[in-house]
Write a protein that holds these residues in place. Sequence first.
Motif, PDB file in Angstrom:
ATOM      1  N   THR A 529       0.825  -1.207   0.000  1.00 56.66           N
ATOM      2  CA  THR A 529       0.000   0.000   0.000  1.00 56.66           C
ATOM      3  C   THR A 529       0.861   1.260   0.000  1.00 56.66           C
ATOM      4  N   LEU A 530       1.835   1.297   0.894  1.00 58.33           N
ATOM      5  CA  LEU A 530       2.678   2.486   1.002  1.00 58.33           C
ATOM      6  C   LEU A 530       3.524   2.695  -0.249  1.00 58.33           C
ATOM      7  N   SER A 531       4.044   1.589  -0.813  1.00 59.13           N
ATOM      8  CA  SER A 531       4.830   1.713  -2.051  1.00 59.13           C
ATOM      9  C   SER A 531       3.958   2.229  -3.184  1.00 59.13           C
ATOM     10  N   GLY A 532       2.708   1.757  -3.232  1.00 62.74           N
ATOM     11  CA  GLY A 532       1.788   2.254  -4.242  1.00 62.74           C
ATOM     12  C   GLY A 532       1.510   3.733  -4.067  1.00 62.74           C
ATOM     13  N   LEU A 533       1.282   4.165  -2.821  1.00 64.49           N
ATOM     14  CA  LEU A 533       1.060   5.584  -2.551  1.00 64.49           C
ATOM     15  C   LEU A 533       2.296   6.409  -2.900  1.00 64.49           C
ATOM     16  N   PHE A 535       4.464   5.696  -5.171  1.00 64.67           N
ATOM     17  CA  PHE A 535       4.505   5.778  -6.634  1.00 64.67           C
ATOM     18  C   PHE A 535       3.546   6.859  -7.135  1.00 64.67           C
ATOM     19  N   VAL A 536       2.317   6.853  -6.595  1.00 69.04           N
ATOM     20  CA  VAL A 536       1.321   7.843  -7.017  1.00 69.04           C
ATOM     21  C   VAL A 536       1.775   9.253  -6.667  1.00 69.04           C
ATOM     22  N   LEU A 537       2.284   9.427  -5.443  1.00 62.89           N
ATOM     23  CA  LEU A 537       2.718  10.745  -5.011  1.00 62.89           C
ATOM     24  C   LEU A 537       3.896  11.251  -5.832  1.00 62.89           C
ATOM     25  N   THR A 538       4.803  10.328  -6.168  1.00 60.62           N
ATOM     26  CA  THR A 538       5.949  10.713  -6.997  1.00 60.62           C
ATOM     27  C   THR A 538       5.481  11.167  -8.375  1.00 60.62           C
ATOM     28  N   LYS A 539       4.561  10.423  -8.975  1.00 58.95           N
ATOM     29  CA  LYS A 539       4.051  10.806 -10.293  1.00 58.95           C
ATOM     30  C   LYS A 539       3.292  12.130 -10.225  1.00 58.95           C
ATOM     31  N   LEU A 540       2.649  12.401  -9.059  1.00 60.87           N
ATOM     32  CA  LEU A 540       1.891  13.635  -8.911  1.00 60.87           C
ATOM     33  C   LEU A 540       2.801  14.833  -8.671  1.00 60.87           C
ATOM     34  N   PHE A 541       3.767  14.655  -7.759  1.00 63.46           N
ATOM     35  CA  PHE A 541       4.643  15.767  -7.397  1.00 63.46           C
ATOM     36  C   PHE A 541       5.832  15.914  -8.344  1.00 63.46           C
ATOM     37  N   LEU A 542       6.326  14.767  -8.854  1.00 60.83           N
ATOM     38  CA  LEU A 542       7.552  14.758  -9.677  1.00 60.83           C
ATOM     39  C   LEU A 542       7.301  13.958 -10.947  1.00 60.83           C
ATOM     40  N   PRO A 543       6.459  14.426 -11.826  1.00 65.96           N
ATOM     41  CA  PRO A 543       6.071  13.637 -13.011  1.00 65.96           C
ATOM     42  C   PRO A 543       7.222  13.309 -13.954  1.00 65.96           C
ATOM     43  N   LYS A 544       8.326  14.063 -13.891  1.00 59.33           N
ATOM     44  CA  LYS A 544       9.454  13.814 -14.788  1.00 59.33           C
ATOM     45  C   LYS A 544      10.612  13.105 -14.081  1.00 59.33           C
ATOM     46  N   ALA A 545      10.352  12.554 -12.909  1.00 58.36           N
ATOM     47  CA  ALA A 545      11.416  11.859 -12.175  1.00 58.36           C
ATOM     48  C   ALA A 545      11.908  10.656 -12.960  1.00 58.36           C
ATOM     49  N   PRO A 546      13.240  10.435 -13.040  1.00 59.95           N
ATOM     50  CA  PRO A 546      13.760   9.260 -13.770  1.00 59.95           C
ATOM     51  C   PRO A 546      13.356   7.969 -13.069  1.00 59.95           C
ATOM     52  N   GLU A 547      13.433   6.877 -13.813  1.00 64.80           N
ATOM     53  CA  GLU A 547      12.949   5.604 -13.277  1.00 64.80           C
ATOM     54  C   GLU A 547      13.745   5.156 -12.065  1.00 64.80           C
ATOM     55  N   TRP A 548      15.058   5.434 -12.040  1.00 66.11           N
ATOM     56  CA  TRP A 548      15.872   5.007 -10.917  1.00 66.11           C
ATOM     57  C   TRP A 548      15.506   5.699  -9.618  1.00 66.11           C
ATOM     58  N   PHE A 549      14.878   6.877  -9.725  1.00 65.00           N
ATOM     59  CA  PHE A 549      14.650   7.705  -8.553  1.00 65.00           C
ATOM     60  C   PHE A 549      13.789   7.000  -7.501  1.00 65.00           C
ATOM     61  N   ARG A 681       7.374  12.475   4.943  1.00 61.67           N
ATOM     62  CA  ARG A 681       6.712  11.668   5.973  1.00 61.67           C
ATOM     63  C   ARG A 681       6.353  10.295   5.422  1.00 61.67           C
ATOM     64  N   LEU A 682       5.815  10.280   4.213  1.00 59.53           N
ATOM     65  CA  LEU A 682       5.501   8.987   3.593  1.00 59.53           C
ATOM     66  C   LEU A 682       6.778   8.211   3.302  1.00 59.53           C
ATOM     67  N   ARG A 683       7.793   8.914   2.850  1.00 65.73           N
ATOM     68  CA  ARG A 683       9.078   8.256   2.546  1.00 65.73           C
ATOM     69  C   ARG A 683       9.654   7.579   3.790  1.00 65.73           C
ATOM     70  N   ALA A 684       9.579   8.258   4.928  1.00 64.93           N
ATOM     71  CA  ALA A 684      10.122   7.677   6.159  1.00 64.93           C
ATOM     72  C   ALA A 684       9.348   6.433   6.568  1.00 64.93           C
ATOM     73  N   LYS A 685       8.031   6.485   6.389  1.00 65.08           N
ATOM     74  CA  LYS A 685       7.214   5.321   6.752  1.00 65.08           C
ATOM     75  C   LYS A 685       7.550   4.131   5.855  1.00 65.08           C
ATOM     76  N   VAL A 686       7.670   4.389   4.567  1.00 66.74           N
ATOM     77  CA  VAL A 686       8.017   3.299   3.642  1.00 66.74           C
ATOM     78  C   VAL A 686       9.385   2.731   3.993  1.00 66.74           C
TER      79      VAL A 686
END
Length: 908
Positions: A529-533, A535-549, A681-686
């Motif tokens: 669940t957290l990894s999915g969130l 992923f969603v948050l990264t695409k929302l906040f950082l849509p051009k983030a490279p795949e490795w990020f 905060r989400l990153r720390a939880k994951v």
Amino acid sequence: MGEVVRLLGPWSDSVDVAAYGGGKARGLYALGEVGVRVPEWVALGTEVFEGFASAAGLTGELEGFAALGEVEAAVVRAAELRAALAVAEVSEAAVAVIGEAWERLGPEPIAVRSSMSAEDGAEASFAGQFDSHLNVHGLEAVIARVRDCWVSAFSERAVRYAFAHGLSRAYAPAVVLQRLISARSSGVVFTRNPMTGADDELVISAVYGLGEGLVSGAVDADSMILDRNTGALIDITLGDKDIRVDPGDGQGCATVEVEAGRRGARVLSDAETAELAEIARKVEISCGAPQDIEWAIDDTGVWLLQTRPITATASTLSAREVELRGAGERVGPGETRIWDNSNIIESFSGVTSPLTYTTAADIYGRVYRGYAASLGVPPEQLRQTDAWTPVLLGSFHGRVYYNLLHWYRMVGIAPGYPLNRRVLEAALGVAEPLPAEIAKTLRPFEFDNTAARLRSRARTTVIYARRLFGIDDLVEQFMTDFYRVYDEYDAVDYTALTGEQAYRSYRTVEGDLVRRWGPLMVLDAILLTLSGLMFVLTKLFLPKAPEWFLYAVVGPGADVESAEPARAMTELARVVRADPELNDIINSTAPEAIHDALRAAGRTEFRAALDDYLDRYGYRSLDELKLETPDLRENPANLFVMLRSAVGRVGDTVTANRAGEADAYLDAHLGHGLRRRVYERLRAKVSRCAAHRERLRFCRTRAFGMVKRMIRVMGRDLAARGVIDEFEDVFQLTVEELRGCYEGADTDRLREVVAVRKSLRAKDSTLVAPARFRTVGPRLGNAELAEQGWVPVTATAAATPGTMLTGTPSAAGIVEGAAVIVDEPRDVAGGILIAYRTDPGWVAALPSASALVIERGSPLTHVAIVARELGVPTVVQLPGITRQLRSGMRIRVDGAAGTVTVLSEGDQ
């Protein structure tokens, strides 16, 4: 018809053939009586050998040998006879008889075959015990090969076989000379299935060319099972036909490549198969007993080369009864199952023993049922999970697979299924996502009405949310309970336990840990669940983030417990690298002798450091979740293999952990405002949950190490009691059969079960295990599996310079170097480690690798996670790369782009 030649003249009636010509001649004579086609043959009777031995002055020694009643004394005397016979001159009388027999067959190449008096008998076949030679040219070569056959009667293997079958005095060597058939195909027919003992099945094995390669195991045959009465094909396994044997040197050793067009084809046509089946039935009727028949086909048709009774104690068990195939569930005629090995091969690679597979399947089933119960699933729905939780894993040809559809059901127990199932696919490394229209139908259980379903979902969601926010405390409590049990049983002296004591300990530990582990499976759901969130948050906040990020920004932390063995190994390597004497001992001594060499050199301090490593991490091993694999305490030589490899890398520049680059990217693109605080905060939880999962995996490894020690005690106990032949045979039992050994079950047939399974394993190891395949309905025969990719391993052309192979980024960094293709972590020495799969035991090899490429697996597998923490550039999920690359090839690995490029020698 053929005949027997004695010193005094020919003999040709059936009584004389049996008495003087030996077993091969007896079988050939019987074939002639049936009226089938048999190549012309002549037997050199036992009196020819007796005349040769008499002329050499060895008659007394032979009589003394025949009188011996103790096997070890007979082995010693046989060696002396063998040496004397090998140098004795063949008498003129014997040469004359051999010459007369050879002339009757003409000048063409012949076969020279042993035909001892006890050979091919009704009680014992002596199959493979004596010598035979094909493609023999000229009288001089024939005489030499005849003597070789005589001498082979006194080989150690033949002597031991004779004593084991109560035939210690049955030594009267005869030899058959037979016209050689220029065969385009050959093989054997069994008129009763020798594997299962089924008398309604007939088995044909067939190869291209002469059949010597089939007998010796040098080539792989087509194998067909037919209905004995109707001739209908029941099952077929096609052999690997890349290389076939063509005995061109008189010894059966030359090889010839099969034409490309025939490699994937059946050796026999339908008409030839039917003809062989009909002939075999005719021979069996005439001989009055099930037969093992050798045949060949040339341009003129079918020839029979020999026949003998089937004497091996054929199992009355069906191979299909004892082979573990599928998941053991009831599947309707039209039901589809999808089997995917994804990252399960990180835990169970290659051919896996029945005990390991059934133990894992049993534990998975009970743990995930416990997981469902811990989330408050109602009793009626919990009972419904019993239909699929026990069959989350399946086994085909000894390989372990996810029964994939049921894993989607398992994910559906927790809330957030639409998102979680997509993260599941990434976590498992599933290359082909399940179509949404199918995924939506895979419910873990059903309800009588909508209201009941909504009430249950609400309860599950509330419990799940509590677990999500309280996961840290839940994990800490589990760790406390786990190490209380582990420390108690790890301190036990297992060498002092009886089998019964080991079994009781095993049941106590296993039951306790499985009960506690179920609720902890919520951690995997939370991480999904957290990894999915994330992923969603990264695409929302950082849509051009490279795949490795996304893989660099989240990790369990550099101090993750599961990386400790790799760090400890690096420290040991630094000590060795700084000490020339130690360096010389480690790198110039055989691994199994290093410990003694250190003792002899007085290196007590370093030996103490090694012993400390074994005390802390000795439960680890390659394939450490496979119960049959010895750990480092049982086989410490593997420790020195890994240490030697790590020494070669100490001092090399190691790519920095990419978390710093991820932070820099966040600073540049997200700043330090509200969005950044939410993201962190989400990153720390994951990250905490990822660290928790690595800690639990480490516990799992420790638990399996403890269980291994208990099972080895039971294996030795069962061998001592005669339930199995040797302690390693315990791994060929299922977990239910092992339990039965200590709970009063009938164990009389276990040795027979083990024998059948061991015979199947050798064949299984020659097959390609497809990464993913489907089955429809309950039929799981070899023919159906072959259509799904279960075919013999075939050569794949090497990739050429400039070829770029694209996989999934896992750890950023660019490295160029030599590819090292390995099936275990050794001898990497700074190269780029290329593996089909890895398991947690590979972590200790990471310090020796400049980069890591894994054909099967995902960025969330254990070794990939640790590689990121250690800064080792990593790419995963590159289908076929281990077959396309060759060790020594120069390649470039780009962990951020997920590419592997083949370089030319001149590229720098």
